[in-house]
Design a protein around this motif. Structure first.
Motif, short mmCIF file in Angstrom:
data_model
loop_
_atom_site.label_atom_id
_atom_site.label_comp_id
_atom_site.label_asym_id
_atom_site.label_seq_id
_atom_site.Cartn_x
_atom_site.Cartn_y
_atom_site.Cartn_z
N ASP A 76 0.86 -1.18 0.00
CA ASP A 76 0.00 0.00 0.00
C ASP A 76 0.90 1.24 0.00
O ASP A 76 1.88 1.30 0.73
N ASN B 157 -8.18 1.55 3.33
CA ASN B 157 -7.64 2.39 2.26
C ASN B 157 -8.27 2.07 0.90
O ASN B 157 -7.76 1.28 0.12
N GLN B 158 -9.42 2.70 0.68
CA GLN B 158 -10.11 2.63 -0.60
C GLN B 158 -10.48 4.04 -1.02
O GLN B 158 -10.99 4.84 -0.22
N SER B 159 -10.21 4.38 -2.28
CA SER B 159 -10.46 5.74 -2.77
C SER B 159 -10.68 5.70 -4.26
O SER B 159 -9.95 5.04 -5.00
N GLU B 160 -11.69 6.43 -4.71
CA GLU B 160 -11.96 6.52 -6.14
C GLU B 160 -11.00 7.46 -6.84
O GLU B 160 -10.58 7.21 -7.97
N ASP C 276 -5.78 4.23 -2.10
CA ASP C 276 -6.56 3.10 -2.61
C ASP C 276 -5.72 1.83 -2.60
O ASP C 276 -5.81 1.00 -3.49
N LYS D 121 -8.65 -7.32 1.34
CA LYS D 121 -10.00 -6.91 1.75
C LYS D 121 -10.90 -8.12 1.95
O LYS D 121 -11.66 -8.20 2.92
N SER E 66 -14.48 4.25 4.09
CA SER E 66 -13.24 4.65 3.43
C SER E 66 -12.42 5.55 4.35
O SER E 66 -12.94 6.49 4.94
N GLU F 287 -10.22 7.45 3.20
CA GLU F 287 -9.65 8.40 2.26
C GLU F 287 -9.25 9.73 2.87
O GLU F 287 -8.10 10.18 2.69
#
Length: 446
Positions: free
Chosen positions: A71, A146-149, A155, A162, A179, A181
């Motif tokens: 990551d 840690n997820q982000s568009e 992300d 996951k 998230s 984010e």
């Protein structure tokens, strides 16, 4: 004969290497760098992280990575002696009742001084069960992953990690997953005072290297190519025991019939050219030191025989770039989005007769850092997502932009492409080691 040539060749290499051996900036030993990196990490976790987690009401933050697929965030949290995750490394930050942050490592090895070891494999063989035990201890209402568009930096949770998390997580906590984010971006984006101190030396060092590259020590007009200068920069970085986060570029604008391809320059797709008197040179260059990155673009002029300074029209062109910098940074205000600042700055610049292109980005653990994006060279109307993100104090930016200007003696338009590293804080925007206001000069061949 062969042995003599071989010896002479390496004598030249050694002389060339040592000719720039000194710098006004002390580059620390690897041991001292590691100590400073770890010291800064301790302070960031203690000073910055509680504020971010409180502001975004995140009770627990999980950073999970497997070795060789790290990551982007975990790389900024590991001790300096850790060059990657080991097996599966799980780092956990939990808000405590007193406002402090508990930092834990559920990993097969000790993870430096910041993280308390929270897994004894001899007592609990299952790593995910050990994570659940820690979660139950805190019973967080929100658990960030840690997820982000919009930000690749935030992300970094791999699909398999996951899946493993959700497979083992008790049912009542699955609905509390959110998230992370805003915390991840804030962590990467914002600098503490110790890092700003580091930046002062690092940017100064980058400026010195550019000044060396754009000098007669490196360039012999009529012989040296742009590619020669690029590879000198790469070698110089290695000599200083530094790294670069992108391959440098050197390009030429000159009085000829060729139109300057600004897009080609921006994507570093310039053909090798021989540097000649009368050329306007441009460099794009960045170094990495103590986990922080620089990003700089400057210009130099190659004097013609008999000239002692650059022509006034080129110096005035450079000043037009400075004027655009001033207009742009004058619009910075905490809470405004990158898109708002971009629109306001472009409007003012155009009203003042400039032809602006703005593509500024945060700097920090990544050269193109997480945070507020202020335009892209191919998106001058704004940037969806990260352009809508608000500016925050204590953030480093590469103030990157260009102004197109018609040069009458050359009968063509050129672009003054500038990029200087700056800090945005309560005092406004200030350049970490100043900015270029005069062209660097290279003398003609004697």
């Amino acid at each position: 004969m062969f042995k003599w040539v071989y010896f002479a060749f390496f004598t030249i290499l050694i002389f060339s290497s040592n000719s720039w051996a000194t710098s006004s900036v002390e580059v620390l030993s690897m041991r001292d760098r590691a100590a400073l990196i770890d010291n800064i990490l301790v302070k960031r976790v203690a000073q910055l992280l509680p504020k971010l987690m409180d502001e975004h009401q995140l009770d627990m933050w999980l950073v999970i990575s497997r070795e060789y697929n790290e990551d982007p965030v975990i790389k900024t949290l590991l001790p300096a002696t850790w060059l990657s995750a080991r097996r599966t490394t799980i780092l956990v930050f939990a808000r405590k009742a007193d406002g402090s942050i508990g930092a834990y490592a559920i990993a097969p090895y000790n993870v430096g001084d910041v993280f308390e070891k929270a897994w004894d494999k001899s007592k609990q063989p299952d790593q995910w069960v050990a994570l659940n035990e820690l979660i139950e201890r805190y019973q967080p209402k929100t658990i960030g992953i840690n997820q982000s568009e919009h930000w690749a930096h935030a992300d970094g949770l791999a699909a398999t990690d996951k899946d493993n998390l959700l497979t083992h997580l008790p049912e009542k906590y699955k609905t509390r997953i959110v998230s992370a984010e805003p915390v991840a971006v804030g962590w990467l984006e914002q600098r503490i005072p110790e890092e700003i101190t580091v930046y002062k030396d690092t940017v100064k060092l980058a400026h010195e290297i550019i000044a060396q590259a754009f000098s007669n020590q490196v360039i012999t007009p009529g012989k040296t190519t742009t590619d020669d200068v690029v590879w000198w920069l790469r070698e110089r970085i290695v000599e200083l025991k530094l790294q670069t986060w992108f391959h440098p570029s050197v390009s030429i604008q000159r009085s000829d019939d060729a139109a300057f391809e600004s897009v080609s320059s921006l994507v570093h797709d310039n053909a090798q050219q021989i540097i000649l008197p009368g050329d306007l040179l441009h460099v794009d260059f960045g170094i990495t030191y103590l986990r922080l990155n620089t990003d700089t673009q400057q210009h130099a002029y190659v004097l013609k025989p008999g000239e002692t300074d650059a022509p006034d029209y080129l110096q005035k062109a450079l000043l037009s770039g400075n004027a655009l910098q001033d207009i742009f940074t004058g619009e910075f205000a905490q809470g405004l989005s990158g898109n708002q600042v971009l629109v306001r700055a472009r409007k003012r610049a155009i009203e003042q007769g400039l032809t602006p292109t703005i593509y500024t980005h945060p700097l920090g653990y990544h050269g193109h850092g997480a945070g507020t994006t202020l335009g892209m060279w191919d998106s001058q109307a704004g940037v969806v997502g990260d352009g809508d993100y608000p500016l925050h104090f204590n953030t480093a930016y590469a103030i990157e932009l260009n102004n197109a200007i018609y040069i009458e003696p050359w009968k063509k338009e050129i672009r003054i492409m500038l990029e200087e590293d700056a800090i945005f804080d309560r005092s406004g925007v200030w350049y970490i080691d100043g900015r270029q206001t005069e062209l660097l000069l290279i003398k003609p061949t004697l």
